[in-house]
Design an enzyme around this catalytic site. Sequence first.
Site, PDB file in Angstrom:
ATOM      1  N   HIS A  38       0.880  -1.431  -0.043  1.00 37.63           N
ATOM      2  CA  HIS A  38      -0.105  -0.117  -0.037  1.00 37.63           C
ATOM      3  C   HIS A  38       0.801   1.261   0.023  1.00 37.63           C
ATOM      4  CE1 HIS A  38      -3.919  -2.114   1.038  1.00 37.63           C
ATOM      5  NE2 HIS A  38      -3.047  -2.854   1.544  1.00 37.63           N
ATOM      6  N   ILE A  85      -0.220  -7.510  13.556  1.00 41.63           N
ATOM      7  CA  ILE A  85       0.330  -6.975  12.361  1.00 41.63           C
ATOM      8  C   ILE A  85      -0.760  -7.487  11.275  1.00 41.63           C
ATOM      9  CG2 ILE A  85       2.048  -6.747  10.745  1.00 41.63           C
ATOM     10  CD1 ILE A  85       2.727  -5.900  13.504  1.00 41.63           C
TER      11      ILE A  85
END
Lengths: 421, 485
Positions: free
Chosen positions: B49, B335
């Site tokens: 991203h 995470i």
Amino acid sequence: MLKYDIVVVGGGPAGLAAAIEAKKNGVDNILVIERDRELGGILQQCIHNGFGLHVFKEELTGPEYAEKFIVELKEMGIEYKLDTMVLEIGEERVISAINTEDGFMSIKAGAIILSMGCRERTRGAISIPGYRPAGVFTAGTAQRFVNMEGYMVGKKVVILGSGDIGLIMARRMTLEGAQVLAVAELMPFSGGLTRNIVQCLEDYDIPLYLSHTLMEIKGKDRVEGVVIAEVDKNRKPIKGTEKYYDCDTLLLSVGLIPENEISKNAGIKLDPITSGPIVNESMETSIEGVFACGNVVHVHDLVDFVTAESKRAGKNAARYIKKEIKCEGKIAKTEPGDGIRYIVPHMVRPENVDGTLDLSMRVDNVYKDMNMIVKLNGKEIKRMKKKHLAPGEMESVKIKKEDLVFKEDTVITVHLEKEEA
Amino acid sequence: MYDVVVIGAGIIGTFITRELSKFDLKTIIIDKENDIANGTTKANSAIVHAGYDAKVGTLKGKLNAKGNAMYAHVCEELDVHFKKIGSFVIATNEEEMDSIKDLYERGCKNNIPDMKILSQEEVREMEPNLSEEIIGALYAPTAGIVSPWELSVALAENAADNGAEIKLETEVLGIEKNEKGYVIHTNNGDIKTKYIFNCAGVYTQEINEMVAPRSFTIHPRRGQYNVLDKGTGSIVNHVIFQAPTKFGKGTLVTPTVHGNLLIGPDAEDLEDKENTSTTSDRIAFIQEKSRKTTTKVPFNKTITSFAGLRAVSNLGDFIIEESKEAKGFINVAGIESPGLSAAPAIAEYAINILEGIIGELNKRKEFNPRRKPVIRFMELTDEEKAEVIKKDPRYGRIICRCENITEGEIVDAIHRNAGGRTVDGIKRRSRPGMGRCQGGFCGPRVMEILARELKMDIKDIVKDNKEAYILTEETKQNKPEEVTA
């Protein structure tokens, strides 16, 4: 660069028959390229009998059937390369191929015959939900393990789909001591040959559930069970009909798809229905000098039909090399009418028809007592009575060359009509 | 006695281990699975991203942008597929345009470079296959796609090349603290260490609670995906997200680094940390949702479906810190997305924490950041192909017909440090079985090569996890003759 008059891509039954026929028609410089370790293709793993009834008038096993062609090919001195993969067919019919001995090869071909066969649809293609454990095999992969590698793939088996390989594997697994619990078929009819339903399921008391689908696979590492349910007319599962089967193996026999990646990359036009190349009466594809035959064109149910079609391709490739094929002139299209899913060939140049025009086709449902009618621009040229028609059994029609009189924009159609009582 | 044990060989654990291998430390990475990257890392969107999405001031916000900027370099060093193709967030109405503008502003605060809000015309020009309904999009050129397991395996391999140890099939059963550090009890013996990185993904909570009282909880969030055949990836040129609405984040449509098309995921909170099964209703749901982005996805070319779990924490942000109750025990937990994107930066951040505990670390002079390049046969020119086969004829034998993978590539994937030992492990490393036949043709051949190279009985070759046996026994004919008295 290597040079051959004809290069045949694929040394299975289609490629062998095509190469032999091309040689018989006067072309000497032929190369067959086979990606596997031996000639014969998938026939080598089909150790059951029933092959050759049409071609040899006797019952042969797959390897026996293949062997007849392999012996003939060798006796004729046709060259072949095993363990060799065609990577690409480029411009001007230049093939790139590799193997461990010759390395990277560029081969210039006067004509090419494509006979790469087909592959099986997989679990992914039909989106079966659940985990992705071991123990889900296509029927053909299981067949290779059992018949060629010598290993069993499971003990308690459910089979999804009733294609011929699935049916044959139901019997084979049973003979090897596995328990085959059920065969589930989404459609209200089987996709396999009637004789296989009888000889592979009924003879062994293996139940066939028509209009059923697989709902889920249980088990994370190895298959632990499957859930099967009945479907309604729209092929949607009916709630409450789910049945759980405790099994360690799921075999898939859910259809075959012609293997045309090389053809597609070469720019050959494909038919979306058959997934094979669009071909003409000579089995020539949309690229001049590139022919195709066998399961790479459309999936056949009998190898005898593959052989017949491949002989046509081989003979015409030879005629092409000898410049005996006329490329100009009128072209007719074939079009499936009511009840017919597809017709091969897709195009016809009457000048090149040799004796009869052979149309192969499949119907789209199970029918009883129908007339199969061939029309040329709407005018009936042939009519045949058919007692029983099913999608699992290929139909063929022969049309005499003299009946193929036509002008521009001619369409040859085949359709089914209910026989009047 | 190890200096550091890294628990969990996913993308985070392997990144940290590779980072640790730059220093004079005795390091080992352990995992309960039989391969690297066998949890969350093997089943996600594979997106790097840009970083506009994460909230300003959070660790996610800080580390995503930083990690993104590090990707090209590390993938180049390790010879891993990575493509900076850029991403779109599409809007189909004014409300969604507003949320795109919010994302743009957030992105500016997160220091995301070169973002742009595109007009309808610009969107059409750059992405002709997208839905007519789209009125604008946020464009972030720094977003990319990667092959996550390929990267994770490469990191482990490079770490091992540089002296780190790898121990698979090693499940942590308990951890004991003593004066010198920790003793980790596993099914594979005890491991003594001074420091621990807890990178156990969905199981970080359980591992943490072996040494400290509960300070966070982790629950799995399942996402399901469809993968389509090679070639379909060209339907779109960028990663295409949908604008977040009050109904959630929407689904994405993206090419993969290998030219497939990927759609998904949905989001479903579960209890079971092992539940990676797919369901028909959810697959139908993502397919339906993808139609908002484009109606041109050829679902009949689906080659597989899969589900992955994100490790979602109750704290809403990454948890990267030394445990307050257990000195030298560093949690790298929660995470979830954008964890893959942030991973290189997470590793650096985690090492800084270790340096904070033990002081400046000594760099190893002989550290080699590069691993032996991987020969990807089909990516070579004709001349290179000829050359490679001349050197090693095994590159002249195609095993996987769909992806044209050679025997040479498979043998290489087996014998590297952190090499593959299972059919799926080989598939993840060199791709036989990734294609449209899904291993139908090459599966038996790959098993044969694995058995030969590893000197194992072919019946002991598994698909993926160690219980995933493939063959049951010899056929009657193949059975060795029974000796009768």
